[in-house]
Design a protein around this motif. Structure first.
Motif, PDB file in Angstrom:
ATOM      1  N   ASP A  77    -117.894 -29.998 -90.123  1.00 22.07           N
ATOM      2  CA  ASP A  77    -117.879 -28.713 -90.816  1.00 22.07           C
ATOM      3  C   ASP A  77    -116.724 -27.901 -90.250  1.00 22.07           C
ATOM      4  O   ASP A  77    -116.249 -28.153 -89.137  1.00 22.07           O
ATOM      5  CB  ASP A  77    -119.209 -27.983 -90.612  1.00 22.07           C
ATOM      6  N   ALA A 116    -121.645 -16.212 -88.170  1.00 22.77           N
ATOM      7  CA  ALA A 116    -122.434 -17.437 -88.119  1.00 22.77           C
ATOM      8  C   ALA A 116    -123.468 -17.426 -86.997  1.00 22.77           C
ATOM      9  O   ALA A 116    -124.384 -18.254 -86.985  1.00 22.77           O
ATOM     10  CB  ALA A 116    -121.511 -18.647 -87.973  1.00 22.77           C
ATOM     11  N   ARG A 122    -125.857 -17.146 -91.199  1.00 21.09           N
ATOM     12  CA  ARG A 122    -125.557 -18.353 -90.414  1.00 21.09           C
ATOM     13  C   ARG A 122    -124.729 -19.377 -91.179  1.00 21.09           C
ATOM     14  O   ARG A 122    -124.103 -20.258 -90.580  1.00 21.09           O
ATOM     15  CB  ARG A 122    -126.853 -19.001 -89.922  1.00 21.09           C
ATOM     16  N   TYR A 123    -124.704 -19.302 -92.502  1.00 19.03           N
ATOM     17  CA  TYR A 123    -123.932 -20.259 -93.296  1.00 19.03           C
ATOM     18  C   TYR A 123    -122.499 -19.783 -93.549  1.00 19.03           C
ATOM     19  O   TYR A 123    -121.744 -20.454 -94.259  1.00 19.03           O
ATOM     20  CB  TYR A 123    -124.615 -20.507 -94.644  1.00 19.03           C
ATOM     21  N   ARG A 125    -118.722 -19.355 -93.572  1.00 15.95           N
ATOM     22  CA  ARG A 125    -117.634 -20.251 -93.197  1.00 15.95           C
ATOM     23  C   ARG A 125    -116.261 -19.712 -93.590  1.00 15.95           C
ATOM     24  O   ARG A 125    -115.245 -20.247 -93.148  1.00 15.95           O
ATOM     25  CB  ARG A 125    -117.841 -21.641 -93.829  1.00 15.95           C
ATOM     26  N   ASP A 150    -120.685 -19.311 -99.598  1.00 13.82           N
ATOM     27  CA  ASP A 150    -121.035 -19.937 -98.318  1.00 13.82           C
ATOM     28  C   ASP A 150    -122.540 -20.161 -98.202  1.00 13.82           C
ATOM     29  O   ASP A 150    -122.992 -21.201 -97.703  1.00 13.82           O
ATOM     30  CB  ASP A 150    -120.566 -19.057 -97.157  1.00 13.82           C
ATOM     31  N   HIS A 151    -123.323 -19.182 -98.663  1.00 12.71           N
ATOM     32  CA  HIS A 151    -124.782 -19.325 -98.570  1.00 12.71           C
ATOM     33  C   HIS A 151    -125.261 -20.484 -99.445  1.00 12.71           C
ATOM     34  O   HIS A 151    -126.113 -21.278 -99.018  1.00 12.71           O
ATOM     35  CB  HIS A 151    -125.479 -18.036 -98.983  1.00 12.71           C
ATOM     36  N   GLY A 154    -124.155 -23.735 -97.771  1.00 13.83           N
ATOM     37  CA  GLY A 154    -124.888 -23.993 -96.540  1.00 13.83           C
ATOM     38  C   GLY A 154    -126.294 -24.489 -96.773  1.00 13.83           C
ATOM     39  O   GLY A 154    -126.904 -25.102 -95.886  1.00 13.83           O
ATOM     40  N   SER A 155    -126.816 -24.242 -97.976  1.00 16.65           N
ATOM     41  CA  SER A 155    -128.176 -24.671 -98.308  1.00 16.65           C
ATOM     42  C   SER A 155    -128.225 -26.090 -98.866  1.00 16.65           C
ATOM     43  O   SER A 155    -129.318 -26.611 -99.126  1.00 16.65           O
ATOM     44  CB  SER A 155    -128.771 -23.705 -99.347  1.00 16.65           C
TER      45      SER A 155
END
Length: 210
Positions: A77, A116, A122-123, A125, A150-151, A154-155
């Protein structure tokens, strides 16, 4: 000259079991992105697996980072900071540059790294910073789109990330299903459930940011 500076930093690269393999993967992914979307100057991999290059527009820089992230997944990542502003070439032979675009890109990647660390973001980037004088694409609008994309990304699980990569590459759902050994219907269901078409559409719009 005004440019969009892009800094990429591999997430957790110091803890990689095989750093040489990770570096090789990064180099190959960069070469693939360069074929699709050449930067103004050849990308440079700095110590600590940090990537630096620049583009004519913020949209191109964001899209290059998006393509690179997809190509590296799921084995690696990467986070990105994009900054708009003036760039000064200090040494053309050594490809040494400086200037506000790079300062803003550094501030952006520091920001996304800090985001993050918090559960709610947290997702994260990607982060974008306009020029110090406020010129360039509107920071708040671009940032809002990046946080939402990003969310969504990230999921995704590993298979959905691969399907996303296929969609971005222009492959049909039937072709993707064949590669994944699942039905076209299953690909369509994942695409709808995980918002993959939304990610593709949002990324196409972000690419057009000037």
């Amino acid at each position: 000259m005004f440019r969009a500076a892009l800094i990429g930093d591999l997430v957790g690269s110091r803890d990689a079991a095989d750093r040489q393999a990770l570096h090789t993967r990064l180099s190959r992914a960069l070469a693939a992105v360069q074929q699709q979307l050449p930067s103004l100057d050849p990308p440079v991999i700095q110590a600590g697996d940090e990537v630096q290059c620049s583009y004519a527009t913020v949209g191109e820089a964001l899209h290059a980072g998006f393509l690179l992230r997809i190509l590296l997944a799921p084995e690696a990542d990467i986070r990105f900071g994009v900054g708009w502003g003036r760039v000064e070439v200090l040494d053309a032979q050594r490809r040494t540059q400086d200037g506000p675009a790079w300062w803003q890109a550094r501030a952006a990647i520091d920001t996304v790294e800090a985001r993050a660390q918090h559960p709610g973001t947290r997702y994260a980037r990607f982060c974008y910073r306009s020029a110090p004088d406020g010129s360039g694409p509107t920071e708040a609008a671009v940032e809002a789109a990046l946080l939402c994309r990003d969310h969504l990304m990230g999921s995704l699980d590993t298979r959905s990330m691969r399907i996303l990569g296929g969609l971005v590459a222009g492959r049909s759902k039937t072709e993707i299903g064949r590669a994944e050994k699942i039905s076209t219907s299953a690909v369509s269901q994942r695409t709808q459930r995980d918002g993959l078409d939304v990610i593709v559409a949002a990324s196409a719009m972000l690419r057009e940011v000037r």
